[in-house]
Enzyme design. Structure first.
Site, PDB file in Angstrom:
ATOM      1  N   GLY A  38      -3.217  -6.457  -3.597  1.00 55.98           N
ATOM      2  CA  GLY A  38      -4.167  -5.392  -3.117  1.00 55.98           C
ATOM      3  C   GLY A  38      -5.248  -4.626  -3.962  1.00 55.98           C
ATOM      4  O   GLY A  38      -6.268  -4.385  -3.575  1.00 55.98           O
ATOM      5  N   GLU A  92      -3.113   2.001  -7.164  1.00 55.53           N
ATOM      6  CA  GLU A  92      -2.745   1.108  -5.957  1.00 55.53           C
ATOM      7  C   GLU A  92      -4.120   1.097  -5.036  1.00 55.53           C
ATOM      8  O   GLU A  92      -4.883   1.933  -5.008  1.00 55.53           O
ATOM      9  CB  GLU A  92      -1.674   1.994  -5.319  1.00 55.53           C
ATOM     10  CG  GLU A  92      -0.409   1.601  -5.693  1.00 55.53           C
ATOM     11  CD  GLU A  92      -0.060   0.283  -4.444  1.00 55.53           C
ATOM     12  OE1 GLU A  92      -0.687  -0.299  -4.359  1.00 55.53           O
ATOM     13  OE2 GLU A  92       1.269   0.141  -4.364  1.00 55.53           O
ATOM     14  N   ASP A  93      -3.755   0.085  -3.965  1.00 59.49           N
ATOM     15  CA  ASP A  93      -4.835  -0.007  -3.016  1.00 59.49           C
ATOM     16  C   ASP A  93      -4.699   1.250  -2.021  1.00 59.49           C
ATOM     17  O   ASP A  93      -5.359   1.974  -1.622  1.00 59.49           O
ATOM     18  CB  ASP A  93      -4.896  -1.214  -2.581  1.00 59.49           C
ATOM     19  CG  ASP A  93      -3.394  -1.696  -1.793  1.00 59.49           C
ATOM     20  OD1 ASP A  93      -2.416  -1.086  -2.055  1.00 59.49           O
ATOM     21  OD2 ASP A  93      -3.580  -3.035  -1.266  1.00 59.49           O
ATOM     22  N   ASP A  96       1.212   4.244   2.107  1.00 59.46           N
ATOM     23  CA  ASP A  96       1.647   4.126   3.668  1.00 59.46           C
ATOM     24  C   ASP A  96       2.759   5.163   3.489  1.00 59.46           C
ATOM     25  O   ASP A  96       2.696   6.316   3.368  1.00 59.46           O
ATOM     26  CB  ASP A  96       1.473   2.869   4.191  1.00 59.46           C
ATOM     27  CG  ASP A  96       1.837   2.913   5.528  1.00 59.46           C
ATOM     28  OD1 ASP A  96       1.399   3.647   6.082  1.00 59.46           O
ATOM     29  OD2 ASP A  96       2.267   1.601   6.049  1.00 59.46           O
ATOM     30  N   LYS A 124      -2.450   7.083   3.580  1.00 55.58           N
ATOM     31  CA  LYS A 124      -2.222   7.414   4.989  1.00 55.58           C
ATOM     32  C   LYS A 124      -1.216   8.289   5.057  1.00 55.58           C
ATOM     33  O   LYS A 124      -0.188   8.267   5.141  1.00 55.58           O
ATOM     34  CB  LYS A 124      -1.722   5.956   5.430  1.00 55.58           C
ATOM     35  CG  LYS A 124      -2.625   4.998   5.831  1.00 55.58           C
ATOM     36  CD  LYS A 124      -2.001   3.888   6.500  1.00 55.58           C
ATOM     37  CE  LYS A 124      -2.595   2.500   6.526  1.00 55.58           C
ATOM     38  NZ  LYS A 124      -1.627   1.584   7.354  1.00 55.58           N
ATOM     39  N   PHE A 145      -3.943   0.431  10.820  1.00 57.60           N
ATOM     40  CA  PHE A 145      -4.136  -0.844   9.631  1.00 57.60           C
ATOM     41  C   PHE A 145      -5.231  -1.311   9.238  1.00 57.60           C
ATOM     42  O   PHE A 145      -6.238  -1.512  10.149  1.00 57.60           O
ATOM     43  CB  PHE A 145      -3.175  -1.730  10.282  1.00 57.60           C
ATOM     44  CG  PHE A 145      -2.913  -2.995   9.197  1.00 57.60           C
ATOM     45  CD1 PHE A 145      -1.467  -2.835   8.682  1.00 57.60           C
ATOM     46  CD2 PHE A 145      -3.696  -4.110   8.996  1.00 57.60           C
ATOM     47  CE1 PHE A 145      -1.159  -3.576   7.807  1.00 57.60           C
ATOM     48  CE2 PHE A 145      -3.337  -4.972   7.997  1.00 57.60           C
ATOM     49  CZ  PHE A 145      -2.002  -4.625   7.354  1.00 57.60           C
ATOM     50  N   VAL A 146      -5.697  -1.045   8.038  1.00 57.35           N
ATOM     51  CA  VAL A 146      -7.111  -1.411   7.481  1.00 57.35           C
ATOM     52  C   VAL A 146      -6.847  -2.853   6.723  1.00 57.35           C
ATOM     53  O   VAL A 146      -5.995  -2.967   6.115  1.00 57.35           O
ATOM     54  CB  VAL A 146      -7.625  -0.401   6.641  1.00 57.35           C
ATOM     55  CG1 VAL A 146      -7.757   0.892   7.466  1.00 57.35           C
ATOM     56  CG2 VAL A 146      -6.736   0.296   5.592  1.00 57.35           C
ATOM     57  N   ASP A 152      -5.328  -7.080   2.579  1.00 54.08           N
ATOM     58  CA  ASP A 152      -5.187  -8.000   3.483  1.00 54.08           C
ATOM     59  C   ASP A 152      -4.565  -7.858   4.727  1.00 54.08           C
ATOM     60  O   ASP A 152      -3.878  -6.800   4.936  1.00 54.08           O
ATOM     61  CB  ASP A 152      -4.517  -9.231   2.907  1.00 54.08           C
ATOM     62  CG  ASP A 152      -3.228  -9.182   2.881  1.00 54.08           C
ATOM     63  OD1 ASP A 152      -2.663  -7.890   2.235  1.00 54.08           O
ATOM     64  OD2 ASP A 152      -2.369  -9.811   3.433  1.00 54.08           O
ATOM     65  N   ARG A 158      -9.600  -9.883   2.140  1.00 54.74           N
ATOM     66  CA  ARG A 158      -9.574  -9.507   0.899  1.00 54.74           C
ATOM     67  C   ARG A 158     -10.945  -9.170   0.408  1.00 54.74           C
ATOM     68  O   ARG A 158     -11.535  -8.343  -0.388  1.00 54.74           O
ATOM     69  CB  ARG A 158      -8.686  -9.752   0.066  1.00 54.74           C
ATOM     70  CG  ARG A 158      -7.431 -10.041   0.121  1.00 54.74           C
ATOM     71  CD  ARG A 158      -6.453 -10.229  -0.999  1.00 54.74           C
ATOM     72  NE  ARG A 158      -5.110 -10.618  -0.707  1.00 54.74           N
ATOM     73  CZ  ARG A 158      -4.017  -9.963  -0.563  1.00 54.74           C
ATOM     74  NH1 ARG A 158      -4.259  -8.510  -0.703  1.00 54.74           N
ATOM     75  NH2 ARG A 158      -3.008 -10.317  -0.266  1.00 54.74           N
TER      76      ARG A 158
HETATM   77  P1  IMP Z   1       4.429   1.896   1.904  1.00 56.80           P
HETATM   78  O1  IMP Z   1       5.480   1.281   0.909  1.00 56.80           O
HETATM   79  O2  IMP Z   1       4.600   2.049   2.976  1.00 56.80           O
HETATM   80  O3  IMP Z   1       3.675   2.849   1.124  1.00 56.80           O
HETATM   81  O4  IMP Z   1       3.220   0.484   1.975  1.00 56.80           O
HETATM   82  C1  IMP Z   1       2.431   0.079   0.826  1.00 56.80           C
HETATM   83  C2  IMP Z   1       1.776  -1.349   0.864  1.00 56.80           C
HETATM   84  O5  IMP Z   1       1.951  -1.638   2.134  1.00 56.80           O
HETATM   85  C3  IMP Z   1       0.613  -1.270   0.176  1.00 56.80           C
HETATM   86  O6  IMP Z   1       0.573  -1.374  -1.001  1.00 56.80           O
HETATM   87  C4  IMP Z   1      -0.055  -2.436   0.971  1.00 56.80           C
HETATM   88  O7  IMP Z   1       0.365  -3.578   0.636  1.00 56.80           O
HETATM   89  C5  IMP Z   1       0.690  -2.670   2.351  1.00 56.80           C
HETATM   90  N1  IMP Z   1      -0.214  -1.682   3.482  1.00 56.80           N
HETATM   91  C6  IMP Z   1       0.222  -0.578   3.872  1.00 56.80           C
HETATM   92  N2  IMP Z   1      -0.675  -0.021   4.771  1.00 56.80           N
HETATM   93  C7  IMP Z   1      -1.756  -1.137   4.663  1.00 56.80           C
HETATM   94  C8  IMP Z   1      -2.904  -1.413   5.605  1.00 56.80           C
HETATM   95  O8  IMP Z   1      -3.286  -0.713   6.278  1.00 56.80           O
HETATM   96  N3  IMP Z   1      -3.508  -2.422   5.293  1.00 56.80           N
HETATM   97  C9  IMP Z   1      -3.041  -3.335   4.418  1.00 56.80           C
HETATM   98  N4  IMP Z   1      -1.981  -3.266   3.643  1.00 56.80           N
HETATM   99  C10 IMP Z   1      -1.300  -2.220   3.798  1.00 56.80           C
HETATM  100 MG    MG Z   2      -0.420  -2.649  -2.581  1.00 58.35          MG
END
Ligand code: IMP
Ligand code: MG
Length: 169
Positions: A38, A92-93, A96, A124, A145-146, A152, A158
């Protein structure tokens, strides 16, 4: 797909973050670590805003479930650089729940970097389960979700230059 953040807004924000890094890391030689897949688009653009000496590296992770992050993460491709005593900026992208990045942070700390900053294009905040201290944040967005700009859905989208929300998600 509805556009949430336009290409020009992203470019402007990436420039801003690059300027901050140039200033705050003056006289240092940080390593940018991108989390694949990402973050690679963001890292590529951010890198070109950095005017101080800089190195890059990547790590690849695999999360053990579908859309909802469990935080059970495995490194599938590790760094090639030694980060001991180095100034590291984790790129990081999106953050969440925060589970993935906190796993990565914990893992990187065991390698004894001199410093570790976290830079995420998207945040987020309302979805957070694990508390994470972010050093640089591009945009705080709602808990939707983006896709696009590296992010992706099912390995698609992407390549979009903007960040958008899918209609049917
Ligand atoms: P976390 O562990 O819940 O913080 O999730 C992080 C990972 O989930 C990110 O690095 C993304 O790869 C994926 N992710 C979370 N939200 C999104 C979204 O809205 N779009 C795409 N990928 C996401
Ligand atoms: Mg990621």
């Amino acid at each position: 797909m509805n556009v949430l953040i336009k290409e020009t807004e992203i470019q402007q924000k990436v420039q801003e973050i690059g300027k901050k890094i140039n200033k705050e890391y003056k006289d240092r030689k940080p390593i940018l670590i991108g989390v694949l897949k990402g973050a690679f688009v963001f890292l590529a653009d951010l890198l070109r805003e950095i005017e101080i000496p800089v190195e890059i590296d990547f790590l690849s992770i695999h999360s053990y479930d579908g859309s909802e992050s469990s935080g059970v993460v495995r490194i599938t491709h590790d760094l090639s650089l030694n980060i001991e005593d180095r100034d590291v900026i984790l790129v990081e992208d999106i953050i969440d729940t925060g589970r993935t990045v906190s796993y990565i942070i914990e893992n990187l700390y065991t390698r004894k970097p001199r410093s570790l900053a976290v830079c995420s294009l998207l945040n987020k905040e309302t979805r957070r389960v694990v508390d994470v201290r972010l050093t640089y944040v591009g945009f705080t967005i709602p808990g939707v979700f983006v896709v696009g700009y590296g992010l992706d859905y099912d390995n698609r989208y992407r390549n979009l230059k903007c960040i958008g929300v899918l209609d049917d998600k």
